[in-house]
Scaffold this active site. Structure first.
Site, short mmCIF file in Angstrom:
data_model
loop_
_atom_site.label_atom_id
_atom_site.label_comp_id
_atom_site.label_asym_id
_atom_site.label_seq_id
_atom_site.Cartn_x
_atom_site.Cartn_y
_atom_site.Cartn_z
N CYS A 152 0.84 -1.21 0.00
CA CYS A 152 0.00 0.00 0.00
C CYS A 152 0.87 1.26 0.00
O CYS A 152 1.56 1.53 -0.97
CB CYS A 152 -0.98 -0.04 1.17
SG CYS A 152 -2.28 1.16 0.97
N HIS A 157 -3.74 -5.26 0.36
CA HIS A 157 -3.21 -5.65 1.67
C HIS A 157 -3.18 -7.17 1.81
O HIS A 157 -4.19 -7.76 2.21
CB HIS A 157 -4.07 -5.05 2.79
CG HIS A 157 -3.87 -3.58 2.96
ND1 HIS A 157 -2.94 -3.05 3.82
CD2 HIS A 157 -4.46 -2.53 2.34
CE1 HIS A 157 -2.97 -1.73 3.75
NE2 HIS A 157 -3.88 -1.39 2.85
N GLU A 161 -1.95 -8.90 4.07
CA GLU A 161 -2.08 -9.30 5.46
C GLU A 161 -3.55 -9.35 5.90
O GLU A 161 -3.86 -9.94 6.93
CB GLU A 161 -1.30 -8.33 6.37
CG GLU A 161 -1.87 -6.94 6.55
CD GLU A 161 -1.57 -5.98 5.39
OE1 GLU A 161 -1.22 -6.46 4.28
OE2 GLU A 161 -1.73 -4.76 5.58
#
Ligand code: XMP
Length: 517
Positions: free
Chosen positions: A79, A167, A169
């Site tokens: 990001c 993202h 994660e």
């Protein structure tokens, strides 16, 4: 040597999640402020640049000099991290027309790129950004796009440097963990040897080397973190560790006695101090929640310090501080914004050094380490319990009689949760106790009318509280089975003298909190 991946933190709320995901891949990582890269650490094998609340154009945006990092280690920008590198190396980043937020699908991606090994067509990713990359630097190439985002991912030509605007994660990135695995294992060469067993082995060796023949003091609370820290230290230095467990009289029913027994079985050298009377007398007549907390906090430090001062040749104070405590204590510029309140002034007074053997672990890792060392499940799986204990669950002033009533009701509720099991899809059983994050009973400053036999009663009401949560930052009330609640309510009203009404707290956090005070 323990390999590690460094996550440079630019302030995103999901930075910790990147760390979690890597740990789940049995890869050790450290989250450091964006400008604190450890250039001299030979154990670093890769670098991740996190997201950020800033736009790369914000005057306050965090900037880092990557000249000594690029070319030396594989880099993955996530990001803001991707946008920052794109802008730094000559690309263009602009505000997106509308904030790109939510699920998207990788419509096209470079199938033979090592970052995407094993990826499915249209793999779902999670987007959350206000800016977007509109041109990538010369020599970089686009390796993935979604319907709305042209440069969803890029790579620098023939270089282990990637940027992804989504993202990986986040839970909603369906193959995000696979992407992080590809980066950590295939690209950085992680041996995936981070495990509770390796942690115990290396930590015990490090503690032996660091502490030598020194004596160490540790405050036990009965909770998971301090207990696991104590057992680790005991393995390293044996009886040179002295533990102090203070009973402020506001623990659960029989908790002081039971936990002391557990500690003795574990071979710990523990001094149990029963200071209940001191606390009851200092708390007499005090109803204000903050005053109660302050009295208990100060009293605790006084008792602990007095006991610790008797151990003349101690050199260290050990604590069960864990990683999230430290991350909360440091902002990304490295400034302390919340100091550890449980230390008190003892380290200065006694000239003690701090020893925090769990400081790199997340809570569930602490539990895994405890299990690895053979600690009993009832100690490892215990619910969190507030430092001020039942004091914050008795609304109004505190008396030993009220504590005794609450302890009885709480004991019935907690035993009930442990005994009531429900079946899992695979046929195994899990207790309600293990299904909730935390539970307890609150004694309300309310009396109400009831009827028992032929008699009118006018007695106290209690509230049951049970919540589900992953980190206590937010929580939902647990949807306990009606049959269970009926049984607990009956048991409490029939067995706890002075209570004739039981309520269930159905507030979530926020806006309520887990504790009532
Ligand atoms: P709240 O009530 O803020 O609680 O939603 C969040 C978590 O923190 C625990 N808690 C404490 N723990 N000392 C502690 O060690 C305290 O003073 C304290 N107050 C709340 C609470 O039990 C829950 O797990």
């Amino acid at each position: 040597m323990q390999q590690k991946i460094i996550i440079l933190d630019f302030g995103s709320q999901t930075t910790q999640l990147i760390g979690r995901r890597l740990r789940e891949l049995d890869t050790f990582c450290e989250i450091l402020p964006y400008d604190k890269f450890p250039h001299d650490d030979p154990s670093v094998i890769g670098v991740i640049l996190s997201g950020s609340p800033y736009s790369v154009y914000d005057p306050e945006a965090f900037k880092v000099d990557l000249s000594r990092i690029r070319g030396k280690y594989p880099i993955l920008g996530i990001c803001y991290g991707a946008q920052y590198m794109s802008q730094l190396y000559g690309g263009r980043v602009e505000p997106a027309g509308t904030r790109e937020y939510g699920r998207a699908n990788l419509r096209s991606f470079e199938h033979d790129n090592p970052l995407f090994k094993g990826f499915d067509e249209n793999s779902q990713v999670w987007m959350s950004h206000g800016d977007t990359i509109t041109a990538i630097p010369e020599g970089f190439r686009c390796i993935a796009s979604t319907d709305k985002v042209q440069y969803a991912a890029y790579q620098a030509a023939d270089e282990p440097l990637w940027g992804v605007q989504f993202h990986p994660e986040a839970y909603h990135s369906a193959q995000g963990t696979l992407l992080l695995r590809n980066f950590a294992v295939d690209i950085c060469g992680s041996r995936q040897d981070w495990s509770p067993a390796s942690f115990v082995e290396t930590t015990v060796a490090e503690l032996k080397a660091e502490l030598g023949d020194d004596r160490v003091i540790l405050g036990l609370s009965g909770g998971v973190d301090s207990s696991v820290a104590a057992v680790l230290l005991n393995k390293a230095i044996g009886d040179r560790l002295t533990c102090i467990f203070v009973n402020h009289g506001l623990l659960r029913k029989n908790e002081f006695r039971d936990v002391m027994k557990d500690y003795e079985c574990l071979g710990l050298n523990v001094i149990g101090v029963d200071a209940s009377e001191k606390f009851f007398s200092e708390l007499k007549g005090v109803s204000d929640p903050e005053k109660k907390r302050k009295i208990i906090g100060k009293g605790f430090i006084d008792v602990f310090d007095a006991e610790a001062m008797k151990i003349k040749d101690a050199r260290w104070l050990a604590q069960g501080t864990i990683y999230p405590d430290r991350i909360e204590s440091l902002n990304i510029t490295g400034k302390v914004i919340k100091s550890h309140h449980n230390v008190g002034g003892l380290p200065e007074k006694m000239n003690l050094k701090l020893c925090e053997p769990l400081k790199w672990l997340f809570k569930d890792e602490v539990r895994r380490v405890g299990r690895q060392m053979g600690m009993p499940e009832h100690l490892i799986g215990r619910h969190p319990f507030p430092g001020p204990g039942l004091a914050v669950r008795i609304l109004g002033d505190i008396t030993p009689e009220k504590v005794a009533v609450l302890q009885e009701a709480d004991d019935i509720f907690i035993r009930g949760l442990r005994e009531w099991t429900t079946e899992n899809p695979d046929g195994t059983q899990t207790s309600l106790y293990d299904q909730v994050w935390q539970a307890g009973v609150i004694l309300l400053p309310v009396q109400s009318v009831g009827v028992m036999g032929d008699e009118r009663t006018y007695e106290q009401a209690v509230a049951l509280r049970a919540v589900t949560s992953t980190d206590a930052m937010s929580a939902d009330w647990a949807h306990l089975p009606y049959g269970f609640m009926a049984k607990v309510s009956n048991d409490i009203i029939n067995h706890v003298k002075g209570v004739n009404r039981v309520c269930y707290d159905i507030s979530s956090k926020p806006p309520a909190t887990i504790e009532w005070e």
